[in-house]
Design an enzyme around this catalytic site. Structure first.
Site, PDB file in Angstrom:
ATOM      1  N   LYS A  81       0.831  -1.211   0.000  1.00 10.66           N
ATOM      2  CA  LYS A  81       0.000   0.000   0.000  1.00 10.66           C
ATOM      3  C   LYS A  81       0.865   1.261   0.000  1.00 10.66           C
ATOM      4  O   LYS A  81       1.933   1.283   0.599  1.00 10.66           O
ATOM      5  CB  LYS A  81      -0.914   0.017   1.240  1.00 10.66           C
ATOM      6  CG  LYS A  81      -1.902  -1.140   1.252  1.00 10.66           C
ATOM      7  CD  LYS A  81      -2.610  -1.275   2.591  1.00 10.66           C
ATOM      8  CE  LYS A  81      -3.649  -0.196   2.811  1.00 10.66           C
ATOM      9  NZ  LYS A  81      -4.479  -0.509   4.008  1.00 10.66           N
ATOM     10  N   GLY A  84      -8.390   6.916  -1.856  1.00  5.28           N
ATOM     11  CA  GLY A  84      -9.324   6.506  -2.903  1.00  5.28           C
ATOM     12  C   GLY A  84      -9.025   5.107  -3.440  1.00  5.28           C
ATOM     13  O   GLY A  84      -9.389   4.772  -4.557  1.00  5.28           O
ATOM     14  N   GLU A  87       1.397  -5.107   4.274  1.00  2.78           N
ATOM     15  CA  GLU A  87       0.649  -5.704   5.377  1.00  2.78           C
ATOM     16  C   GLU A  87      -0.074  -6.961   4.943  1.00  2.78           C
ATOM     17  O   GLU A  87      -0.192  -7.252   3.758  1.00  2.78           O
ATOM     18  CB  GLU A  87      -0.292  -4.677   6.057  1.00  2.78           C
ATOM     19  CG  GLU A  87      -1.341  -4.068   5.205  1.00  2.78           C
ATOM     20  CD  GLU A  87      -2.135  -2.950   5.907  1.00  2.78           C
ATOM     21  OE1 GLU A  87      -1.606  -2.208   6.752  1.00  2.78           O
ATOM     22  OE2 GLU A  87      -3.312  -2.820   5.561  1.00  2.78           O
ATOM     23  N   LYS A  88      -0.564  -7.694   5.919  1.00  5.03           N
ATOM     24  CA  LYS A  88      -1.301  -8.931   5.683  1.00  5.03           C
ATOM     25  C   LYS A  88      -2.558  -8.584   4.893  1.00  5.03           C
ATOM     26  O   LYS A  88      -3.249  -7.623   5.203  1.00  5.03           O
ATOM     27  CB  LYS A  88      -1.656  -9.533   7.044  1.00  5.03           C
ATOM     28  CG  LYS A  88      -2.527 -10.733   6.982  1.00  5.03           C
ATOM     29  CD  LYS A  88      -1.700 -11.990   7.211  1.00  5.03           C
ATOM     30  CE  LYS A  88      -2.491 -13.233   6.855  1.00  5.03           C
ATOM     31  NZ  LYS A  88      -1.792 -14.101   5.903  1.00  5.03           N
ATOM     32  N   LYS A 107     -18.002   3.615  -0.786  1.00  4.00           N
ATOM     33  CA  LYS A 107     -19.121   3.109   0.004  1.00  4.00           C
ATOM     34  C   LYS A 107     -20.441   3.397  -0.712  1.00  4.00           C
ATOM     35  O   LYS A 107     -20.603   4.461  -1.317  1.00  4.00           O
ATOM     36  CB  LYS A 107     -19.122   3.773   1.380  1.00  4.00           C
ATOM     37  CG  LYS A 107     -17.861   3.434   2.161  1.00  4.00           C
ATOM     38  CD  LYS A 107     -17.650   4.382   3.331  1.00  4.00           C
ATOM     39  CE  LYS A 107     -16.278   4.131   3.940  1.00  4.00           C
ATOM     40  NZ  LYS A 107     -15.905   5.192   4.877  1.00  4.00           N
ATOM     41  N   GLU A 158     -11.114   3.849  10.984  1.00 10.19           N
ATOM     42  CA  GLU A 158     -11.590   2.774  10.110  1.00 10.19           C
ATOM     43  C   GLU A 158     -10.834   1.475  10.357  1.00 10.19           C
ATOM     44  O   GLU A 158      -9.596   1.477  10.457  1.00 10.19           O
ATOM     45  CB  GLU A 158     -11.435   3.175   8.635  1.00 10.19           C
ATOM     46  CG  GLU A 158     -12.277   4.382   8.261  1.00 10.19           C
ATOM     47  CD  GLU A 158     -12.400   4.599   6.747  1.00 10.19           C
ATOM     48  OE1 GLU A 158     -13.377   5.243   6.337  1.00 10.19           O
ATOM     49  OE2 GLU A 158     -11.518   4.134   5.980  1.00 10.19           O
ATOM     50  N   ASN A 163      -9.947   9.077   9.368  1.00 11.91           N
ATOM     51  CA  ASN A 163     -10.373  10.269   8.639  1.00 11.91           C
ATOM     52  C   ASN A 163     -10.636  11.382   9.644  1.00 11.91           C
ATOM     53  O   ASN A 163     -11.370  11.186  10.615  1.00 11.91           O
ATOM     54  CB  ASN A 163     -11.636   9.984   7.822  1.00 11.91           C
ATOM     55  CG  ASN A 163     -11.345   9.033   6.686  1.00 11.91           C
ATOM     56  OD1 ASN A 163     -10.297   9.118   6.052  1.00 11.91           O
ATOM     57  ND2 ASN A 163     -12.244   8.112   6.430  1.00 11.91           N
ATOM     58  N   ARG A 169     -12.328  14.159   9.729  1.00 12.25           N
ATOM     59  CA  ARG A 169     -13.407  15.050   9.275  1.00 12.25           C
ATOM     60  C   ARG A 169     -14.756  14.363   9.495  1.00 12.25           C
ATOM     61  O   ARG A 169     -14.806  13.214   9.922  1.00 12.25           O
ATOM     62  CB  ARG A 169     -13.228  15.308   7.777  1.00 12.25           C
ATOM     63  CG  ARG A 169     -13.178  13.990   7.020  1.00 12.25           C
ATOM     64  CD  ARG A 169     -13.247  14.146   5.521  1.00 12.25           C
ATOM     65  NE  ARG A 169     -12.874  12.922   4.844  1.00 12.25           N
ATOM     66  CZ  ARG A 169     -13.668  11.895   4.622  1.00 12.25           C
ATOM     67  NH1 ARG A 169     -14.920  11.913   5.030  1.00 12.25           N
ATOM     68  NH2 ARG A 169     -13.234  10.811   3.992  1.00 12.25           N
ATOM     69  N   ARG A 216     -26.619   5.844  -0.630  1.00 10.88           N
ATOM     70  CA  ARG A 216     -26.071   7.010  -1.350  1.00 10.88           C
ATOM     71  C   ARG A 216     -26.681   7.041  -2.740  1.00 10.88           C
ATOM     72  O   ARG A 216     -26.437   6.139  -3.550  1.00 10.88           O
ATOM     73  CB  ARG A 216     -24.565   6.893  -1.489  1.00 10.88           C
ATOM     74  CG  ARG A 216     -23.836   6.951  -0.172  1.00 10.88           C
ATOM     75  CD  ARG A 216     -22.367   7.131  -0.437  1.00 10.88           C
ATOM     76  NE  ARG A 216     -21.606   6.990   0.788  1.00 10.88           N
ATOM     77  CZ  ARG A 216     -20.340   7.358   0.922  1.00 10.88           C
ATOM     78  NH1 ARG A 216     -19.693   7.865  -0.115  1.00 10.88           N
ATOM     79  NH2 ARG A 216     -19.706   7.201   2.066  1.00 10.88           N
TER      80      ARG A 216
HETATM   81  P1  ADP Z   1      -7.705   4.400   0.798  1.00 10.76           P
HETATM   82  O1  ADP Z   1      -7.277   5.518   1.680  1.00 10.76           O
HETATM   83  O2  ADP Z   1      -7.021   4.407  -0.528  1.00 10.76           O
HETATM   84  O3  ADP Z   1      -9.184   4.265   0.703  1.00 10.76           O
HETATM   85  P2  ADP Z   1      -7.560   2.197   2.765  1.00 10.76           P
HETATM   86  O4  ADP Z   1      -6.343   1.848   3.541  1.00 10.76           O
HETATM   87  O5  ADP Z   1      -8.662   2.866   3.496  1.00 10.76           O
HETATM   88  O6  ADP Z   1      -7.105   3.051   1.473  1.00 10.76           O
HETATM   89  O7  ADP Z   1      -8.101   0.888   2.062  1.00 10.76           O
HETATM   90  C1  ADP Z   1      -9.135   0.944   1.137  1.00 10.76           C
HETATM   91  C2  ADP Z   1      -9.741  -0.418   0.942  1.00 10.76           C
HETATM   92  O8  ADP Z   1      -8.758  -1.349   0.468  1.00 10.76           O
HETATM   93  C3  ADP Z   1     -10.299  -1.062   2.203  1.00 10.76           C
HETATM   94  O9  ADP Z   1     -11.613  -0.623   2.487  1.00 10.76           O
HETATM   95  C4  ADP Z   1     -10.246  -2.527   1.790  1.00 10.76           C
HETATM   96  O10 ADP Z   1     -11.328  -2.791   0.896  1.00 10.76           O
HETATM   97  C5  ADP Z   1      -8.956  -2.629   1.004  1.00 10.76           C
HETATM   98  N1  ADP Z   1      -7.828  -2.985   1.891  1.00 10.76           N
HETATM   99  C6  ADP Z   1      -6.946  -2.131   2.476  1.00 10.76           C
HETATM  100  N2  ADP Z   1      -6.056  -2.814   3.243  1.00 10.76           N
HETATM  101  C7  ADP Z   1      -6.385  -4.113   3.174  1.00 10.76           C
HETATM  102  C8  ADP Z   1      -5.868  -5.326   3.766  1.00 10.76           C
HETATM  103  N3  ADP Z   1      -4.814  -5.325   4.593  1.00 10.76           N
HETATM  104  N4  ADP Z   1      -6.479  -6.507   3.452  1.00 10.76           N
HETATM  105  C9  ADP Z   1      -7.546  -6.526   2.618  1.00 10.76           C
HETATM  106  N5  ADP Z   1      -8.079  -5.434   2.038  1.00 10.76           N
HETATM  107  C10 ADP Z   1      -7.520  -4.238   2.299  1.00 10.76           C
END
Ligand code: ADP
Length: 447
Positions: free
Chosen positions: A158, A164, A200-201, A237, A275, A289, A291, A337
């Site tokens: 990541k 997004g 990450e896992k 969402k 989250e 987040n 906000r 939504r």
């Molecule tokens: P962003 O800020 O780009 O939205 P997030 O970290 O909130 O990134 O992750 C967005 C989405 O990606 C999560 O809601 C989930 O669907 C998927 N995701 C993120 N991390 C993981 C993980 N470790 N394992 C499985 N899915 C993940």
């Protein structure tokens, strides 16, 4: 208390904030682009200032124009809504330098949570459970292999600056790792100008569960329970619930307590959302987040507390109006939504709304800035409204939602309403039995 608040946003959220200000007897100023001169928030505000042409970067993202609008109108605070400048630390700092209150946390807290590696490190330090993974950025393949072997495949790479849902790559075996690492880094570099990535896992079938928290900036923190936002398409969402059909009161109190203590210890001020991915009874922090969220009304429905009033109160130095023991959860709420999009392909469908009729009755709330005859400009997000339904329990909420969806009329453009009419009759949805991949699989089957 503030005399005059400037609302630096548009659409339904500008109207939402405006309503809270009116209830509190605070004067309102809205800003708008030339494309939004006829918008509802402009019609209802006490004053309005045109800040530029349609493109967001020249209007709703133009910090200097917004600060100038504050100075001209004498606004003493700014509510940023969500999106646009709501998580822009520089904006918060510039307002502070002009003696204008940013209704939100400090620039420093926004900065920490905007950097995912730093956010995860901070969460861990505050006792919040995080997804197992690397301690910081990973630059070498050797290191990535070592961490992946330790936590076990599959893993996800990541982007630290991500948002997004971009800049993420899954590696199922060691053979995939090199390519995943390279692709994630180059995507992150191109999209965010920062190629730092971490590992990450990867969780196979988690739910998305988020905790609504509030801090008073002086060491107190509370939580308002959770929302389940697992029904997503391309990480956006679509349908949100409070509380989550997957949690019991004990789990809620446990994770809520951890989150409330974390914001208190951080000295955090205002509303925030922590989250998590939730799988097999365990919570894994993904981001915070700093906000108000689009889906905040489901929390308002089950707690009876106006979260925007609370934001304004905290920002003006009045502290939190509630203690943890005052926050009670009553019944169940669901938000749909409603986007101006094709309900199957999700391509935007701007144009003129020829007829707009909203449902009513007990337990129904519609937050929307549109009306019959309104022309949706093509420049912005396609959200045109939110339907929020409350019932004494989830079954009653679903019955009421089905009825409300039948009453809702939006003519002239395509909307996502037909999708919700399908979902409300689906057995998995009725049972609350879905994870973050459910909706994508459902849509693929329907094609
Ligand atoms: P962003 O800020 O780009 O939205 P997030 O970290 O909130 O990134 O992750 C967005 C989405 O990606 C999560 O809601 C989930 O669907 C998927 N995701 C993120 N991390 C993981 C993980 N470790 N394992 C499985 N899915 C993940």
């Amino acid at each position: 208390m503030f005399q005059k608040i400037l609302i630096a946003n548009r659409g339904e959220i500008a109207l939402r904030v405006l309503r809270a200000c009116k209830e509190l007897g605070i004067q309102t100023v809205v800003v708008h682009s030339t494309a939004d001169a006829d918008a509802m928030h402009v019609r209802l505000a006490d004053e309005s200032v045109c800040i530029g042409p349609p493109q967001s970067r020249d209007s709703y993202l133009n910090i200097h124009q917004i600060v100038a609008a504050c100075e001209i109108t004498g606004a003493d605070a700014v509510h940023p809504g969500y999106g646009f400048l709501s998580e822009n630390a520089k904006f918060a700092d510039i307002l502070a330098a002009h003696n204008i209150t940013f209704i939100g946390p400090s620039g420093d807290h926004i900065r920490i949570m905007g950097d995912k590696i730093e956010a995860k490190r901070t969460a861990k330090r505050l006792g919040i459970p995080v997804v197992p993974g690397s301690d910081g950025a990973i630059s070498e393949e050797k290191e990535a292999k070592r961490v992946a072997a330790e936590i076990g495949y599959p893993v996800i790479i990541k982007a630290s600056a991500g948002g997004g849902g971009r800049g993420m790559k899954v590696a199922r075996t060691e053979a995939d790792l090199e390519l995943a690492l390279q692709t994630a880094r180059s995507e992150a570099g191109a999209a965010f100008g920062d190629d730092a990535v971490y590992i990450e896992k990867y969780l196979e079938k988690p739910r998305h569960i988020e905790l609504q928290v509030f801090g008073d900036g002086a060491g107190r923190g509370v939580h308002f329970g959770e929302r389940d936002c697992s029904l997503q398409r391309r990480h956006q969402k679509v349908w949100e619930e409070a509380n989550s059909p997957a949690l019991n009161a004990e789990e809620r109190a446990r994770i809520g307590g951890i989150c409330a203590k974390a914001v208190a210890d951080l000295g955090y001020s205002g509303a925030g959302t922590i989250e998590f991915l939730y799988e097999d009874g365990e919570f894994y922090f993904i981001e915070m987040n700093t906000r108000l969220q689009v889906e905040h009304p489901v929390t308002e429905a089950i707690t009876g507390i106006d979260l925007v009033h609370e934001q304004i109160r905290v920002a003006s130095g009045g502290g939190l109006s509630v203690r943890q023991e005052d926050i009670k959860f009553n019944g169940h709420a669901i938000e749909c939504r409603i986007n101006a999009e094709d309900p199957r392909t999700f391509t935007p469908s701007p144009g003129t709304i020829t007829h707009f009729h909203t449902p009513g009755g007990l337990g129904i709330r519609v937050d929307s800035g549109v009306y019959s005859g309104y022309k949706i400009p093509p420049y912005y997000d396609s959200l045109i409204g939110k339907l929020i339904v409350h019932g004494r329990n989830r079954v009653e909420c679903m019955m009421r939602l089905r009825r409300a969806l039948d009453e809702f009329v939006v003519d002239g453009i395509k909307t996502t309403l037909p999708l919700f009419r399908d979902l409300v009759g689906n057995a998995d949805i009725a049972n609350g039995d879905y994870d973050i991949h459910w909706l994508e699989k459902y849509l693929a089957k329907e094609d």
